[in-house]
Write an enzyme that holds these catalytic residues in place. Structure first.
Site, short mmCIF file in Angstrom:
data_model
loop_
_atom_site.label_atom_id
_atom_site.label_comp_id
_atom_site.label_asym_id
_atom_site.label_seq_id
_atom_site.Cartn_x
_atom_site.Cartn_y
_atom_site.Cartn_z
N ASP A 89 0.85 -1.18 0.00
CA ASP A 89 0.00 0.00 0.00
C ASP A 89 0.90 1.25 0.00
O ASP A 89 2.08 1.17 0.34
CB ASP A 89 -0.88 -0.04 1.26
CG ASP A 89 -1.70 1.21 1.45
OD1 ASP A 89 -2.31 1.68 0.46
OD2 ASP A 89 -1.73 1.74 2.57
N ASP A 91 -0.42 5.05 0.91
CA ASP A 91 -0.76 6.05 1.93
C ASP A 91 -0.67 5.48 3.34
O ASP A 91 -1.24 4.41 3.62
CB ASP A 91 -2.17 6.60 1.68
CG ASP A 91 -2.28 7.33 0.36
OD1 ASP A 91 -2.32 8.56 0.36
OD2 ASP A 91 -2.30 6.65 -0.69
#
Length: 299
Positions: A89, A91
């Site tokens: 991922d 963020d």
């Protein structure tokens, strides 16, 4: 069966001293089978157990010894530690921020939008409608604000570039998959060294954001699907994969990967993951795989 318990602290506040390793080793019934991966930061404790059901009990004993010390614990079989695929991922995982919240700050809407982001990442509301709602609030924002945010607000998570560069130097493929936006993943992937990146596309017109995002939205299922595609494309096993994230939209890939890691994650994600990093930086994922600090690629 042979197992290994890895103790990891943040490099900026080393907490894995010889005394802690000795006490943790004693709790596992070991006296000599220890490997220092980084002095004061990370160590492996090797032990034997009858079967995989011993993992939970071993981790519980070690956590009792550690108490409130800022140390992460990973317990796993000795085999298949090093992974050939990293899927991550962006963020709040590879970068410290949530990009959409920082875009909102340019309009004075950060508090409003970050509240929606937090609920979506906790899994309290569905990701797709939450993303549409937040992007809608950005309508009219100049596209140039994206470069401003990238330059002034986005900070890489410590250890991320070392993680990716070290795994790539050892033959792994690294993919950045985000429920955020390609405007950001392209730049972040280049800065860190990912082999590819995948995200949503913000629609724009006449130099301004329209308040819409290209459909279909890439969310939880898209991350898992990209993991499955890469496993097939690279002809590897799921046991050779590592997925890391922090939010509810990362759960599917974390649960599907051979090693699913919750990085400073929301409670539901931390509960579901194979491993959780609450204290270390992203180099903890290298220690998890048995890399020593001397093996790190720092370029």
């Amino acid at each position: 069966m042979s197992f290994v318990a890895t103790l990891v602290s943040t490099p900026t506040a080393p907490a894995v001293d010889q005394d802690l390793v000795r006490r943790a080793s004693k709790a596992l019934g070991q006296t000599t089978a220890e490997t220092v991966l980084s002095p004061g930061v990370a160590a492996d404790i090797h032990f034997e157990a009858a079967d995989a059901t011993a993992i939970a009990a071993a981790e519980s004993r070690i956590r009792t010894v550690i108490g409130a010390a800022p140390v992460d614990v990973f317990v796993q079989p000795e085999t298949d530690r090093r992974k050939r695929l990293l899927i991550a991922d962006m963020d709040s995982t590879m970068i410290r921020q949530e990009c959409i919240d920082e875009l909102a700050a340019e309009l004075g809407l950060k508090k409003k939008i970050s509240g929606i982001t937090e609920r979506a990442m906790r899994g309290e509301i569905d990701f797709e409608p939450a993303l549409r709602e937040r992007v809608g609030l950005l309508a009219g924002l100049s596209v140039s604000a994206i470069d401003t945010v990238l330059s002034n607000r986005i900070v890489l998570m410590p250890g991320g570039r070392t993680l990716v560069q070290t795994m790539k130097a050892n033959g792994a493929y690294c993919a950045l998959v985000s429920g955020g936006f390609t405007h950001f993943t392209r730049s972040v992937a280049a800065m860190i060294g990912f082999d590819e990146n995948q995200a949503n596309t913000l629609l724009e017109e006449n130099g301004k954001l329209t308040g819409k995002v290209a459909e279909p939205i890439l969310g939880r299922d898209a991350k898992r699907e990209r993991l499955e595609e890469l496993v097939a494309d690279k002809s590897i096993e799921f046991s050779e994969t590592l997925a890391v994230g922090d939010g509810a939209n990362d759960l599917a890939m974390i649960e599907r990967a051979g090693a699913g890691v919750a990085y400073r994650a929301k409670p539901a994600v931390a509960e579901a993951a194979d491993f959780r990093v609450d204290h270390g930086d992203l180099t903890a994922l290298l220690y998890l795989q048995g890399y020593a600090e001397k093996d790190f690629v720092l370029s």
